[in-house]
Design an enzyme around this catalytic site. Sequence first.
Site, PDB file in Angstrom:
ATOM      1  N   ARG A  94       0.580  -1.063  -0.047  1.00  0.00           N
ATOM      2  CA  ARG A  94      -0.022   0.013   0.264  1.00  0.00           C
ATOM      3  C   ARG A  94       0.395   1.240   0.232  1.00  0.00           C
ATOM      4  O   ARG A  94       0.542   2.257   0.432  1.00  0.00           O
ATOM      5  CB  ARG A  94      -1.320   0.305   0.873  1.00  0.00           C
ATOM      6  CG  ARG A  94      -2.065  -0.718   1.454  1.00  0.00           C
ATOM      7  CD  ARG A  94      -3.106  -0.760   1.917  1.00  0.00           C
ATOM      8  NE  ARG A  94      -4.049  -2.369   2.290  1.00  0.00           N
ATOM      9  CZ  ARG A  94      -3.456  -3.001   3.017  1.00  0.00           C
ATOM     10  NH1 ARG A  94      -2.332  -2.995   3.516  1.00  0.00           N
ATOM     11  NH2 ARG A  94      -4.520  -4.576   3.357  1.00  0.00           N
ATOM     12  N   LYS A 116       1.966  12.234 -10.903  1.00  0.00           N
ATOM     13  CA  LYS A 116       1.698  10.890 -11.087  1.00  0.00           C
ATOM     14  C   LYS A 116       2.547   9.515 -11.861  1.00  0.00           C
ATOM     15  O   LYS A 116       3.623   9.956 -12.709  1.00  0.00           O
ATOM     16  CB  LYS A 116       1.462  12.375 -13.039  1.00  0.00           C
ATOM     17  CG  LYS A 116       0.185  12.801 -12.749  1.00  0.00           C
ATOM     18  CD  LYS A 116      -0.322  12.998 -14.141  1.00  0.00           C
ATOM     19  CE  LYS A 116      -1.232  14.156 -14.688  1.00  0.00           C
ATOM     20  NZ  LYS A 116      -1.587  14.868 -15.133  1.00  0.00           N
ATOM     21  N   GLU A 158       8.715  19.473 -24.668  1.00  0.00           N
ATOM     22  CA  GLU A 158       8.272  19.892 -23.578  1.00  0.00           C
ATOM     23  C   GLU A 158       9.182  20.831 -22.909  1.00  0.00           C
ATOM     24  O   GLU A 158       8.501  22.337 -22.153  1.00  0.00           O
ATOM     25  CB  GLU A 158       8.515  18.512 -22.818  1.00  0.00           C
ATOM     26  CG  GLU A 158       7.298  17.960 -23.696  1.00  0.00           C
ATOM     27  CD  GLU A 158       5.982  17.450 -23.148  1.00  0.00           C
ATOM     28  OE1 GLU A 158       5.899  18.214 -22.526  1.00  0.00           O
ATOM     29  OE2 GLU A 158       5.364  16.054 -23.568  1.00  0.00           O
ATOM     30  N   LYS A 200       7.242  23.446 -13.209  1.00  0.00           N
ATOM     31  CA  LYS A 200       6.715  22.497 -13.067  1.00  0.00           C
ATOM     32  C   LYS A 200       6.249  22.172 -11.627  1.00  0.00           C
ATOM     33  O   LYS A 200       4.696  22.047 -11.202  1.00  0.00           O
ATOM     34  CB  LYS A 200       6.891  21.299 -13.689  1.00  0.00           C
ATOM     35  CG  LYS A 200       5.505  20.365 -13.339  1.00  0.00           C
ATOM     36  CD  LYS A 200       5.768  19.256 -14.591  1.00  0.00           C
ATOM     37  CE  LYS A 200       4.699  17.859 -14.172  1.00  0.00           C
ATOM     38  NZ  LYS A 200       4.818  17.109 -14.783  1.00  0.00           N
ATOM     39  N   GLU A 210      -5.192  18.763 -10.396  1.00  0.00           N
ATOM     40  CA  GLU A 210      -5.244  18.910 -12.370  1.00  0.00           C
ATOM     41  C   GLU A 210      -6.713  19.209 -12.204  1.00  0.00           C
ATOM     42  O   GLU A 210      -8.132  18.949 -12.938  1.00  0.00           O
ATOM     43  CB  GLU A 210      -4.772  17.980 -13.390  1.00  0.00           C
ATOM     44  CG  GLU A 210      -5.012  18.476 -14.384  1.00  0.00           C
ATOM     45  CD  GLU A 210      -4.806  17.829 -15.708  1.00  0.00           C
ATOM     46  OE1 GLU A 210      -3.059  16.760 -15.377  1.00  0.00           O
ATOM     47  OE2 GLU A 210      -4.869  17.936 -17.047  1.00  0.00           O
ATOM     48  N   ARG A 214      -3.015  22.843 -13.692  1.00  0.00           N
ATOM     49  CA  ARG A 214      -2.005  22.272 -14.229  1.00  0.00           C
ATOM     50  C   ARG A 214      -2.071  21.448 -15.313  1.00  0.00           C
ATOM     51  O   ARG A 214      -1.419  21.251 -16.300  1.00  0.00           O
ATOM     52  CB  ARG A 214      -2.428  20.611 -13.112  1.00  0.00           C
ATOM     53  CG  ARG A 214      -1.031  19.409 -13.858  1.00  0.00           C
ATOM     54  CD  ARG A 214      -1.120  18.273 -12.319  1.00  0.00           C
ATOM     55  NE  ARG A 214       0.049  18.194 -12.911  1.00  0.00           N
ATOM     56  CZ  ARG A 214       0.647  16.483 -12.274  1.00  0.00           C
ATOM     57  NH1 ARG A 214      -0.078  16.459 -10.560  1.00  0.00           N
ATOM     58  NH2 ARG A 214       2.158  16.041 -12.002  1.00  0.00           N
ATOM     59  N   ASN A 218      -0.964  21.044 -20.578  1.00  0.00           N
ATOM     60  CA  ASN A 218      -1.349  20.437 -21.423  1.00  0.00           C
ATOM     61  C   ASN A 218      -1.137  21.125 -22.641  1.00  0.00           C
ATOM     62  O   ASN A 218      -1.639  20.069 -23.582  1.00  0.00           O
ATOM     63  CB  ASN A 218      -2.330  19.892 -21.348  1.00  0.00           C
ATOM     64  CG  ASN A 218      -2.814  18.858 -20.398  1.00  0.00           C
ATOM     65  OD1 ASN A 218      -1.090  17.771 -20.576  1.00  0.00           O
ATOM     66  ND2 ASN A 218      -3.624  18.730 -19.676  1.00  0.00           N
ATOM     67  N   HIS A 221      -1.000  19.781 -26.799  1.00  0.00           N
ATOM     68  CA  HIS A 221      -1.368  18.378 -26.290  1.00  0.00           C
ATOM     69  C   HIS A 221      -2.564  17.444 -26.870  1.00  0.00           C
ATOM     70  O   HIS A 221      -2.568  16.735 -27.476  1.00  0.00           O
ATOM     71  CB  HIS A 221      -1.194  17.953 -24.416  1.00  0.00           C
ATOM     72  CG  HIS A 221       0.526  17.638 -23.628  1.00  0.00           C
ATOM     73  ND1 HIS A 221       0.749  18.227 -24.557  1.00  0.00           N
ATOM     74  CD2 HIS A 221       1.082  16.459 -23.622  1.00  0.00           C
ATOM     75  CE1 HIS A 221       2.556  18.072 -23.501  1.00  0.00           C
ATOM     76  NE2 HIS A 221       2.459  17.079 -23.375  1.00  0.00           N
ATOM     77  N   HIS A 225      -2.065  15.024 -28.771  1.00  0.00           N
ATOM     78  CA  HIS A 225      -2.441  13.285 -28.486  1.00  0.00           C
ATOM     79  C   HIS A 225      -2.583  13.521 -30.367  1.00  0.00           C
ATOM     80  O   HIS A 225      -2.982  11.836 -30.369  1.00  0.00           O
ATOM     81  CB  HIS A 225      -3.347  13.587 -27.550  1.00  0.00           C
ATOM     82  CG  HIS A 225      -2.733  13.624 -26.235  1.00  0.00           C
ATOM     83  ND1 HIS A 225      -2.921  14.176 -25.142  1.00  0.00           N
ATOM     84  CD2 HIS A 225      -0.713  13.195 -25.710  1.00  0.00           C
ATOM     85  CE1 HIS A 225      -2.127  13.714 -24.143  1.00  0.00           C
ATOM     86  NE2 HIS A 225      -1.274  13.590 -24.481  1.00  0.00           N
ATOM     87  N   HIS A 238       6.490  11.258 -29.114  1.00  0.00           N
ATOM     88  CA  HIS A 238       5.404  12.091 -28.723  1.00  0.00           C
ATOM     89  C   HIS A 238       5.888  13.840 -28.257  1.00  0.00           C
ATOM     90  O   HIS A 238       4.739  14.371 -28.750  1.00  0.00           O
ATOM     91  CB  HIS A 238       5.530  12.101 -26.558  1.00  0.00           C
ATOM     92  CG  HIS A 238       4.571  13.298 -26.277  1.00  0.00           C
ATOM     93  ND1 HIS A 238       3.521  12.411 -25.857  1.00  0.00           N
ATOM     94  CD2 HIS A 238       5.397  13.809 -24.658  1.00  0.00           C
ATOM     95  CE1 HIS A 238       3.006  13.242 -25.009  1.00  0.00           C
ATOM     96  NE2 HIS A 238       3.591  14.216 -24.204  1.00  0.00           N
TER      97      HIS A 238
END
Length: 333
Positions: A94, A116, A158, A200, A210, A214, A218, A221, A225, A238
């Site tokens: 956990r 993340k 990025e 960041k 987010e 946040r 993106n 993106h 994407h 990417h």
Amino acid sequence: MARELGLGNRCVIVTNETVSPLYRKPVEQALVSAGIRTSCFELPDGETHKHLGSIERIMTFLIESGADRSTWLLALGGGVVGDITGFAAAVYLRGVPFVQVPTTLLAQVDSSVGGKTGVNHPAGKNLIGALHQPRFVLVDVATLQTLPQREFLSGLAEVIKYGIVLDRVFFEYLESQLPKILARERDTLLHLTTSCCQLKAQVVEQDERETGLRAVLNFGHTVGHAIESLSGYEKYTHGEAVAMGMVAAAVMAEIQGVSTNEDTSRIRRLITSAGLLVDMPSFTRQQLVQAIFHDKKMKEGVVTMVFNQGIGGYCLSPVSDLDGLLSRAGIGG
Ligand SMILES: NC(=O)c1ccc[n+]([C@@H]2O[C@H](COP(=O)([O-])OP(=O)(O)OC[C@H]3O[C@@H](n4cnc5c(N)ncnc54)[C@H](O)[C@@H]3O)[C@@H](O)[C@H]2O)c1
Ligand SMILES: [Zn+2]
């Protein structure tokens, strides 16, 4: 450092077959000389291994080697290793602590910061995951010397993103120092990674889950994407897709009246000079709209876009007529 942070005396390094021969030894030596027992789990290389099967293999390794609550994990590698290791640390017993030692530019400026973690599912990327913050992130820009050029440039996309939407002075730094960055000069890389991590971290501190701010990360993106998915995740990395997506977003921002043609030209110029593509492949508008709506898992037809506000600022804007906006921006056939 590990001791000061109260980490236990047992560390499992998680890395991959490419990074291990390059950097595993010095990391192991540093840990052993700090009196920390270490073992290592090596993954095969590649995004295709970022799935639950790898998590299960790590769990088995940890259980069989008797890893307990005094054990912590160390991710040594790019974003793929970082995401997998972070998620393994989030769920083993956990939750055990973990540390990031990112070795790609993308991981040093983006994926290692923010907490993340996760893996892909056949139905989509990063669908399974947890928020689990690393105890610390150790960035050594010397590792970037062995990074293939294409991976370096993907990370640079990025980096440019931070400048466009968060920091005009940093954008200007990138414009003026680009040759040194491309030559991977140590001091320039240090400034670059430090600035991006700070930018960041500031965003994530204000909005870890987010719910708003946040989303600025993106930028580029939404279309990026769509480009990745429409080209089967094979043709472009990417970062390459994000580079094209950022130019598309900048053109749309101009149409929306939040930036100028001069801003768009500067953005386009910096991305091109970095050696990244700015013009996307010839998809139809319908393909793009469908891919964007599928990615956002949306039904009702409003997509929240991140636009640059000039250079160094941003706005989040709900767009109800995406097809019309793409058409006015001359994006998609
Ligand atoms: N968690 C987040 O917030 C977040 C943010 C952005 C991206 N990501 C994830 O990051 C992943 C992409 O990360 P990436 O771009 O680092 O790719 P990657 O981890 O696949 O690394 C790229 C390639 O470089 C190799 N490599 C790594 N370090 C090296 C070095 N120093 N020298 C030589 N080769 C080296 C790797 O083995 C790999 O082949 C994606 O899975 C993406 O979803 C996560
Ligand atoms: Zn990205």
